[in-house]
Design a protein around this motif. Structure first.
Motif, PDB file in Angstrom:
ATOM      1  N   ARG A 471      92.822  13.501  74.928  1.00 38.33           N
ATOM      2  CA  ARG A 471      93.232  14.767  74.312  1.00 38.33           C
ATOM      3  C   ARG A 471      94.518  15.289  74.949  1.00 38.33           C
ATOM      4  O   ARG A 471      95.367  15.875  74.269  1.00 38.33           O
ATOM      5  CB  ARG A 471      92.113  15.797  74.453  1.00 38.33           C
ATOM      6  CG  ARG A 471      92.461  17.150  73.797  1.00 38.33           C
ATOM      7  CD  ARG A 471      91.445  18.199  74.193  1.00 38.33           C
ATOM      8  NE  ARG A 471      90.136  17.868  73.647  1.00 38.33           N
ATOM      9  CZ  ARG A 471      89.621  18.442  72.562  1.00 38.33           C
ATOM     10  NH1 ARG A 471      90.301  19.360  71.908  1.00 38.33           N
ATOM     11  NH2 ARG A 471      88.428  18.112  72.132  1.00 38.33           N
ATOM     12  N   ASP A 475      96.529  15.953  71.254  1.00 33.72           N
ATOM     13  CA  ASP A 475      95.476  16.813  70.700  1.00 33.72           C
ATOM     14  C   ASP A 475      95.683  16.835  69.183  1.00 33.72           C
ATOM     15  O   ASP A 475      96.660  17.408  68.686  1.00 33.72           O
ATOM     16  CB  ASP A 475      95.592  18.217  71.286  1.00 33.72           C
ATOM     17  CG  ASP A 475      94.532  19.174  70.762  1.00 33.72           C
ATOM     18  OD1 ASP A 475      93.813  18.808  69.796  1.00 33.72           O
ATOM     19  OD2 ASP A 475      94.429  20.290  71.289  1.00 33.72           O
ATOM     20  N   TYR A 500      83.944  15.896  66.806  1.00 37.76           N
ATOM     21  CA  TYR A 500      82.741  16.559  67.292  1.00 37.76           C
ATOM     22  C   TYR A 500      81.542  15.846  66.679  1.00 37.76           C
ATOM     23  O   TYR A 500      81.451  15.701  65.458  1.00 37.76           O
ATOM     24  CB  TYR A 500      82.774  18.022  66.857  1.00 37.76           C
ATOM     25  CG  TYR A 500      81.698  18.894  67.448  1.00 37.76           C
ATOM     26  CD1 TYR A 500      81.980  19.722  68.527  1.00 37.76           C
ATOM     27  CD2 TYR A 500      80.420  18.914  66.918  1.00 37.76           C
ATOM     28  CE1 TYR A 500      80.996  20.546  69.068  1.00 37.76           C
ATOM     29  CE2 TYR A 500      79.432  19.720  67.444  1.00 37.76           C
ATOM     30  CZ  TYR A 500      79.726  20.540  68.522  1.00 37.76           C
ATOM     31  OH  TYR A 500      78.745  21.350  69.042  1.00 37.76           O
ATOM     32  N   ASP A 509      78.702  26.024  66.257  1.00 35.63           N
ATOM     33  CA  ASP A 509      79.763  25.813  67.237  1.00 35.63           C
ATOM     34  C   ASP A 509      81.096  25.702  66.506  1.00 35.63           C
ATOM     35  O   ASP A 509      81.332  24.735  65.766  1.00 35.63           O
ATOM     36  CB  ASP A 509      79.497  24.540  68.041  1.00 35.63           C
ATOM     37  CG  ASP A 509      80.455  24.381  69.224  1.00 35.63           C
ATOM     38  OD1 ASP A 509      81.531  25.007  69.212  1.00 35.63           O
ATOM     39  OD2 ASP A 509      80.124  23.605  70.145  1.00 35.63           O
ATOM     40  N   ARG A 511      83.879  24.785  67.469  1.00 32.85           N
ATOM     41  CA  ARG A 511      84.665  23.614  67.843  1.00 32.85           C
ATOM     42  C   ARG A 511      84.497  22.480  66.832  1.00 32.85           C
ATOM     43  O   ARG A 511      85.385  21.640  66.680  1.00 32.85           O
ATOM     44  CB  ARG A 511      84.253  23.125  69.230  1.00 32.85           C
ATOM     45  CG  ARG A 511      84.650  24.068  70.367  1.00 32.85           C
ATOM     46  CD  ARG A 511      84.169  23.516  71.691  1.00 32.85           C
ATOM     47  NE  ARG A 511      82.698  23.393  71.706  1.00 32.85           N
ATOM     48  CZ  ARG A 511      82.007  22.802  72.686  1.00 32.85           C
ATOM     49  NH1 ARG A 511      82.664  22.248  73.709  1.00 32.85           N
ATOM     50  NH2 ARG A 511      80.688  22.743  72.634  1.00 32.85           N
ATOM     51  N   CYS A 512      83.365  22.441  66.147  1.00 30.40           N
ATOM     52  CA  CYS A 512      83.126  21.384  65.165  1.00 30.40           C
ATOM     53  C   CYS A 512      84.215  21.396  64.097  1.00 30.40           C
ATOM     54  O   CYS A 512      84.772  20.345  63.747  1.00 30.40           O
ATOM     55  CB  CYS A 512      81.740  21.565  64.537  1.00 30.40           C
ATOM     56  SG  CYS A 512      81.398  20.397  63.194  1.00 30.40           S
ATOM     57  N   TRP A 513      84.525  22.585  63.559  1.00 27.07           N
ATOM     58  CA  TRP A 513      85.526  22.668  62.489  1.00 27.07           C
ATOM     59  C   TRP A 513      86.917  22.322  63.017  1.00 27.07           C
ATOM     60  O   TRP A 513      87.688  21.611  62.357  1.00 27.07           O
ATOM     61  CB  TRP A 513      85.511  24.063  61.876  1.00 27.07           C
ATOM     62  CG  TRP A 513      86.162  24.096  60.515  1.00 27.07           C
ATOM     63  CD1 TRP A 513      87.431  24.467  60.220  1.00 27.07           C
ATOM     64  CD2 TRP A 513      85.562  23.702  59.270  1.00 27.07           C
ATOM     65  NE1 TRP A 513      87.680  24.345  58.881  1.00 27.07           N
ATOM     66  CE2 TRP A 513      86.536  23.885  58.260  1.00 27.07           C
ATOM     67  CE3 TRP A 513      84.298  23.245  58.904  1.00 27.07           C
ATOM     68  CZ2 TRP A 513      86.300  23.607  56.922  1.00 27.07           C
ATOM     69  CZ3 TRP A 513      84.063  22.971  57.575  1.00 27.07           C
ATOM     70  CH2 TRP A 513      85.049  23.151  56.599  1.00 27.07           C
ATOM     71  N   ARG A 514      87.226  22.793  64.224  1.00 28.55           N
ATOM     72  CA  ARG A 514      88.538  22.490  64.781  1.00 28.55           C
ATOM     73  C   ARG A 514      88.723  20.985  64.961  1.00 28.55           C
ATOM     74  O   ARG A 514      89.755  20.424  64.572  1.00 28.55           O
ATOM     75  CB  ARG A 514      88.717  23.186  66.133  1.00 28.55           C
ATOM     76  CG  ARG A 514      90.097  22.928  66.761  1.00 28.55           C
ATOM     77  CD  ARG A 514      90.184  23.475  68.187  1.00 28.55           C
ATOM     78  NE  ARG A 514      91.551  23.393  68.698  1.00 28.55           N
ATOM     79  CZ  ARG A 514      92.105  22.303  69.225  1.00 28.55           C
ATOM     80  NH1 ARG A 514      91.402  21.175  69.287  1.00 28.55           N
ATOM     81  NH2 ARG A 514      93.357  22.334  69.680  1.00 28.55           N
ATOM     82  N   GLU A 515      87.725  20.328  65.550  1.00 29.80           N
ATOM     83  CA  GLU A 515      87.860  18.913  65.868  1.00 29.80           C
ATOM     84  C   GLU A 515      87.730  18.031  64.624  1.00 29.80           C
ATOM     85  O   GLU A 515      88.422  17.019  64.491  1.00 29.80           O
ATOM     86  CB  GLU A 515      86.796  18.488  66.895  1.00 29.80           C
ATOM     87  CG  GLU A 515      86.832  19.271  68.198  1.00 29.80           C
ATOM     88  CD  GLU A 515      88.174  19.147  68.899  1.00 29.80           C
ATOM     89  OE1 GLU A 515      88.761  18.053  68.865  1.00 29.80           O
ATOM     90  OE2 GLU A 515      88.650  20.150  69.464  1.00 29.80           O
ATOM     91  N   SER A 566      81.726  19.545  57.584  1.00 30.65           N
ATOM     92  CA  SER A 566      83.010  19.347  58.264  1.00 30.65           C
ATOM     93  C   SER A 566      83.593  17.976  57.944  1.00 30.65           C
ATOM     94  O   SER A 566      84.809  17.835  57.747  1.00 30.65           O
ATOM     95  CB  SER A 566      82.838  19.511  59.782  1.00 30.65           C
ATOM     96  OG  SER A 566      82.178  18.402  60.370  1.00 30.65           O
TER      97      SER A 566
END
Length: 734
Positions: A471, A475, A500, A509, A511-515, A566
């Motif tokens: 990362r 990223d 994720y 969480d 972070r799931c959508w971001r990743e 996602s």
């Protein structure tokens, strides 16, 4: 020599006999059924096709009754397409049931068939009555692999002489109809190298023997020939040998069938090799292995074999088969090196006519020399696991070569496995010569993940330049970070394995959508701007499980959980920003290199005598990670795009998977307890039936085969500390 180097091609068309079973490669590949395969070949710029007008297929039961309908239709089509055939009458065969290679009447019978074929097709100007007579004699008369299963020098010599005599008589019959008909005689001319002076006599003998078929045809085998005494001692009569010498039938083109595995190495230092390789000749014990696997010096390759034939016979030459059962980039390298060798020799004044892409539609079961029908398939110019056949990168390269253009794929110029250090499997003989991997790299994200590490490992094995990025190095959800990485490494492709994967935690969480969504979207936009190919991964969790059959690529997604939503959003974002992106849906990973997967931990628990609990009512398609990575890389090199499903072919519950793995590992499955998924305390909803299948092509092997390979690979990996068993419905894709 006039005109440019020609591209020729041919379907693998062997009709060999093992016992009472005839194996027909044209039926297995579908070439027998598809007339439009000829259009596919013509569209590449193929000038000649080695066409299977095979005796066993045309007159299988009665020499007086030839069924020409199949050939009529196809040869008429070739005329319309402007593609000339080289008509082959026998291809690694022993003939129909009413003859065989030891039959005293074999030459006359073949000649009668040739006469009928020539009368039917009088305008055909090039013929190969018998493909590779010496190689066929070895497999049928010396080693006993094929009918009539001879084992020894007498059977070898008789099968060889009958094929050579049959070629001479067949060409005489053909030239009665068309006096200008040419003989294109093919043979495998693999060279044998001894490890020590003690085996020089055996290598010298084999290196003389490899020319025997062509020497007999060209009238070189007289009492002064170094193989005369051997032939006579093995049953050849002086009359038949002198008859061939007095009435030579030299080829108009010497066709060299070139395979890396044909270059052999004889070594009497037995202690350097496993016992199952030990063999011998009755005088010395030794092993016979592929030269590339032990000799430090590089193979002579195409150039050496072509030069040898030119110098020995002074006749035009061609590469009449160039095939490699390997990963896609290695197939590309093999063809490109063949073409460059031929072009280079032409520039030096050698009369090299063509390079033939063999196995245009792939081969079946040549890993067992076609002695067992197991369905082992190696693609060629097209992959026939798809319907209609799917062109591979090899077809794209062949078309460019036919047009006089250089490859436009970044992987063709790198050294093949036969030139890299990893080719050496046994103690190296002599100083090692090895070329380094070169070329534009692939960027692989997800340096700490199962999939990312597997891609790095297999890129290393396949000679694909790559960088495995953490990362911190890129990223994927940060546009500036992505731009900087692309500018620094200038890749031709990006493989995004970052993401994720905690299916239950994904429910709340962010972070799931971001990743899983923002990252792939950013990456796709950047790749599209820079013309970089993108490979991303999705999951079986995009489906709701209400279908009663495995899900296909065209089935409508309807995810039940946040993780699935996602992944679906990521698919849409990638293909919207980069329409040429390749998106692979997969599921239920297991593999030998990462201990934290369901199969590995279940087997570890069974070995400790512990009970394994797994869902009995949730069906998946398990995916063996090495198969997934190799298939994905092949598709990436083939420039495939859109959504593909890649998983092993079977649909099983998690509990069934554990039982199958236990049996493959030789463990008792009695400790596996199947339960209802609702008892496992999982937060996110799972589809009850999430099996995957593909309507685009069936690229993945059977689960049983994958589990057997997994057990072997896992045993070779160093032991690692045990960990707790993950829930048997955990998300495992990317």
């Amino acid at each position: 020599m006039s005109g440019p180097l020609e591209l020729w091609a041919g379907p693998e068309c062997t009709v060999n006999r093992v016992g009472d079973q005839f194996h027909d490669q044209t039926v297995l590949s579908g070439f027998h059924q598809r007339l439009d395969d000829l259009d596919r070949l013509a569209a590449l710029g193929v000038r000649r096709i080695r066409f299977p007008l095979l005796w066993e297929r045309t007159a299988p039961d009665d020499p007086q009754h030839c069924d020409w309908r199949w050939a009529d239709e196809r040869l008429q089509r070739l005329r319309a397409l402007g593609v000339r055939p080289v008509l082959g009458l026998l291809h690694h065969g022993s003939g129909p049931r009413y003859t065989d290679l030891t039959d005293a009447q074999f030459p006359a019978k073949l000649a009668r068939y040739a006469a009928a074929a020539a009368a039917r097709y009088p305008d055909a100007d090039a013929w190969t009555p018998v493909n590779e007579p010496l190689t066929t004699a070895r497999f049928s008369g010396l080693y006993g692999h094929w009918y009539p299963h001879g084992r020894g020098d007498r059977a070898f010599v008789r099968t060889l002489l009958n094929q050579v005599l049959g070629t001479v008589e067949a060409m005489a019959a053909i030239r009665e109809v068309n006096p200008q008909a040419q003989l294109v005689q093919t043979e495998d001319l693999g060279f044998v190298t001894p490890a020590t002076p003690a085996l020089a006599y055996q290598a010298d003998f084999e290196n003389l023997r490899r020319w025997l078929g062509l020497d007999l045809l060209t009238g070189r085998v007289t009492p002064q020939h170094p193989m005369w005494d051997y032939l006579r001692s093995a049953g050849a009569t002086a009359d038949e040998l002198l008859r061939l010498a007095d009435r030579p039938c030299p080829p108009d083109i010497v066709g060299i069938n070139s395979y890396v595995t044909s270059e052999r190495f004889l070594d009497d230092r037995l202690a350097l090799y496993p016992e199952h390789l030990w063999g011998g000749n009755g005088r010395h014990r030794y092993v016979d292995v592929e030269t590339a696997r032990v000799q430090g010096a590089h193979l002579g390759g195409f150039r050496t074999r072509l030069c040898e034939a030119c110098e020995r016979y002074g006749l035009p030459v061609a590469i009449t088969e160039a095939h490699l059962g390997a990963t896609r980039e290695e197939q590309l390298r093999w063809l490109w090196q063949a073409w460059r060798a031929a072009e280079g020799l032409r520039e030096e004044g050698r009369d090299v006519r063509a390079v033939t892409v063999w196995a245009a539609f792939g081969t079946f079961d040549w890993d067992s020399l076609v002695t067992r029908m197991q369905g082992h398939y190696e693609p060629g110019l097209w992959d026939v696991s798809a319907s209609p056949p799917r062109p591979t990168a090899l077809a794209h390269l062949a078309a460019r070569l036919a047009r006089g253009e250089a490859p436009d794929t970044p992987v063709a110029d790198a050294p093949g496995w036969w030139q890299r250090e990893l080719r050496i499997l046994y103690p190296c003989h002599g100083e090692l010569e090895a070329l380094a991997v070169c070329g534009q790299p692939i960027l692989i994200t997800g340096a700490t993940g199962t999939l990312g590490c597997a891609f790095a490992r297999l890129c290393e094995q396949r000679g694909l330049a790559y960088h495995l990025l953490s990362r911190a190095e890129m990223d994927v959800a940060d546009a500036e970070s992505v731009e900087a990485a692309l500018a620094r490494w200038r890749p031709w492709a990006v493989v995004n394995t970052a993401g994720y994967v905690r299916l239950d935690e994904a429910e709340d969480d962010p972070r799931c959508w971001r990743e899983n969504v923002d990252g792939p979207a950013v990456l796709a936009r950047a790749c599209a701007r820079h013309g970089v190919r993108l490979l991303g991964f999705s999951s079986d969790q995009v489906f709701d499980g209400t279908k009663a059959a495995p899900y296909l690529e065209s089935d409508a997604p309807a995810p039940l959980n946040a993780y699935g939503r996602s992944k679906l959003a990521a698919e849409e974002a990638m293909l919207s920003a980069a329409p040429d992106a390749l998106v692979v849906r997969t599921a239920a990973f297991f593999g030998p290199w990462d201990r934290y997967n369901f199969v590995t931990l279940a087997l570890d628990a069974l070995r400790r005598g512990e009970t394994v609990t797994a869902a009995e009512d949730q069906v998946v398609s398990p995916t063996y990670v090495p198969d997934l990575v190799n298939a994905s890389l092949d598709l990436l090199i083939d420039r495939e795009r859109g959504i593909w499903h890649l998983a092993q072919r079977e649909a099983v519950s998690w509990a069934q998977l554990a039982r199958l793995a236990a049996r493959a590992a030789g463990l008792d499955p009695a400790l596996i307890r199947g339960v209802h998924g609702s008892t496992l305390g999982l937060r996110a909803a799972r589809p009850a039936y999430a099996a995957l299948a593909s309507e685009r092509a069936q690229l993945m092997p059977r689960l049983e085969d994958a589990l057997a390979r997994y057990v072997r690979e896992a045993q070779a990996e160093p032991a690692r500390p045990a960990r707790s068993l993950p829930q048997a419905t955990e998300a495992v894709a990317a």
